[in-house]
Design a protein around this motif. Structure first.
Motif, short mmCIF file in Angstrom:
data_model
loop_
_atom_site.label_atom_id
_atom_site.label_comp_id
_atom_site.label_asym_id
_atom_site.label_seq_id
_atom_site.Cartn_x
_atom_site.Cartn_y
_atom_site.Cartn_z
N THR A 1 49.59 53.90 44.60
CA THR A 1 50.71 54.33 45.58
C THR A 1 49.92 54.15 47.00
OG1 THR A 1 49.49 56.45 45.32
CG2 THR A 1 51.52 56.19 44.21
N ASP A 2 48.69 54.33 47.30
CA ASP A 2 48.10 54.17 48.53
C ASP A 2 47.68 52.75 48.85
OD1 ASP A 2 48.30 57.03 49.00
OD2 ASP A 2 46.19 57.59 48.26
N LEU A 3 47.17 52.08 47.98
CA LEU A 3 46.72 50.82 47.85
C LEU A 3 47.60 49.75 47.44
CD1 LEU A 3 42.92 51.30 47.11
CD2 LEU A 3 44.03 51.30 49.37
N GLU A 4 48.71 50.10 46.69
CA GLU A 4 49.90 49.40 46.42
C GLU A 4 49.45 48.05 45.23
OE1 GLU A 4 51.79 48.04 49.87
OE2 GLU A 4 51.96 49.97 50.56
N LEU A 5 48.32 48.80 44.45
CA LEU A 5 48.03 48.00 43.28
C LEU A 5 49.11 47.87 42.25
CD1 LEU A 5 44.35 48.05 43.07
CD2 LEU A 5 45.52 46.49 44.27
N ASP A 6 49.49 46.74 41.30
CA ASP A 6 50.33 46.97 40.17
C ASP A 6 49.41 46.84 38.86
OD1 ASP A 6 49.94 44.27 39.67
OD2 ASP A 6 51.62 43.81 40.71
N SER A 7 49.78 46.93 37.57
CA SER A 7 48.99 46.87 36.54
C SER A 7 48.33 45.57 36.53
CB SER A 7 49.68 47.18 35.31
OG SER A 7 51.15 46.25 35.29
N ILE A 8 48.91 44.44 36.64
CA ILE A 8 48.36 43.26 36.72
C ILE A 8 46.92 43.46 37.66
CG2 ILE A 8 48.29 41.02 37.13
CD1 ILE A 8 50.27 41.54 34.82
N ASP A 9 47.06 43.81 39.04
CA ASP A 9 46.04 44.13 39.98
C ASP A 9 44.83 44.81 39.28
OD1 ASP A 9 47.42 42.44 41.77
OD2 ASP A 9 48.19 44.53 42.67
N ALA A 10 45.31 46.16 38.46
CA ALA A 10 44.43 46.74 37.90
C ALA A 10 43.39 45.98 36.74
CB ALA A 10 45.06 47.90 37.11
N VAL A 11 44.04 45.12 36.06
CA VAL A 11 43.29 44.30 35.23
C VAL A 11 42.43 43.37 35.97
CG1 VAL A 11 43.60 42.37 33.61
CG2 VAL A 11 45.14 44.32 33.51
N ASP A 12 42.85 42.74 37.18
CA ASP A 12 41.88 41.97 38.13
C ASP A 12 40.76 43.01 38.72
OD1 ASP A 12 43.48 39.68 37.66
OD2 ASP A 12 44.54 40.01 39.44
N LEU A 13 41.05 44.08 38.89
CA LEU A 13 40.09 45.11 39.43
C LEU A 13 38.85 45.27 38.40
CD1 LEU A 13 38.90 46.69 41.60
CD2 LEU A 13 40.40 48.59 41.07
N ALA A 14 39.36 45.49 37.09
CA ALA A 14 38.42 45.86 35.96
C ALA A 14 37.67 44.51 35.88
CB ALA A 14 39.30 45.99 34.71
N ILE A 15 38.03 43.36 35.71
CA ILE A 15 37.32 42.21 35.77
C ILE A 15 36.27 42.23 36.87
CG2 ILE A 15 37.62 39.71 35.64
CD1 ILE A 15 40.31 40.10 34.40
N GLN A 16 36.71 42.48 37.98
CA GLN A 16 35.67 42.37 39.11
C GLN A 16 34.84 43.44 39.10
OE1 GLN A 16 35.74 40.50 41.80
NE2 GLN A 16 37.85 39.27 41.38
N VAL A 17 35.03 44.49 38.42
CA VAL A 17 34.15 45.77 38.28
C VAL A 17 33.16 45.10 37.07
CG1 VAL A 17 33.71 48.00 37.40
CG2 VAL A 17 35.42 47.68 39.00
N GLN A 18 33.35 44.42 36.12
CA GLN A 18 32.60 43.79 35.17
C GLN A 18 31.70 42.94 35.55
OE1 GLN A 18 35.34 44.04 31.06
NE2 GLN A 18 35.29 42.00 31.88
N ASP A 19 32.32 41.86 36.74
CA ASP A 19 31.30 41.22 37.07
C ASP A 19 30.33 41.81 38.05
OD1 ASP A 19 32.63 39.17 36.18
OD2 ASP A 19 34.03 38.67 37.83
N MET A 20 30.71 42.83 38.60
CA MET A 20 29.94 43.71 39.57
C MET A 20 28.95 44.35 38.75
SD MET A 20 31.91 45.91 42.61
CE MET A 20 31.71 47.44 41.98
#
Length: 89
Positions: free
Chosen positions: A41-60
């Motif tokens: 809601t606040d950052l306006e991510l969608d479910s595809i963005d959430a997958v991308d974010l999970a990948i970024q966290v894995q990389d992190m």
């Protein structure tokens, strides 16, 4: 992007890295990235963005994230807690 983060990192440092990731990947103003900010809601991510974010966290973290680890993530604070949990394994 800097190297993999380690267990000795503070929650504030994890938050700072998330601000970089969200800025670089989704063009979100880092000032909007607070622990209370809701991803969808606040950052306006969608479910595809959430997958991308999970990948970024894995990389992190250099660790694989199981889908169930990320399923309940709703806020930036939840992401910080998830990263903390991965680092403490």
């Amino acid at each position: 992007m800097s190297s993999v983060i380690t267990a000795g990192i503070s929650d504030e440092d994890i938050l700072e890295r998330l601000r970089e990731v969200l800025r670089d990947t989704f063009e979100i103003d880092p000032a909007r990235v607070t622990p209370a900010a809701q991803l969808f809601t606040d950052l306006e991510l969608d479910s595809i963005d959430a997958v991308d974010l999970a990948i970024q966290v894995q990389d992190m973290t250099g660790m694989r994230i199981k889908p169930e680890d990320f399923k309940s993530v709703r806020s930036v604070g939840d992401v910080v807690a998830t990263v903390r949990g991965l680092l403490e394994r």
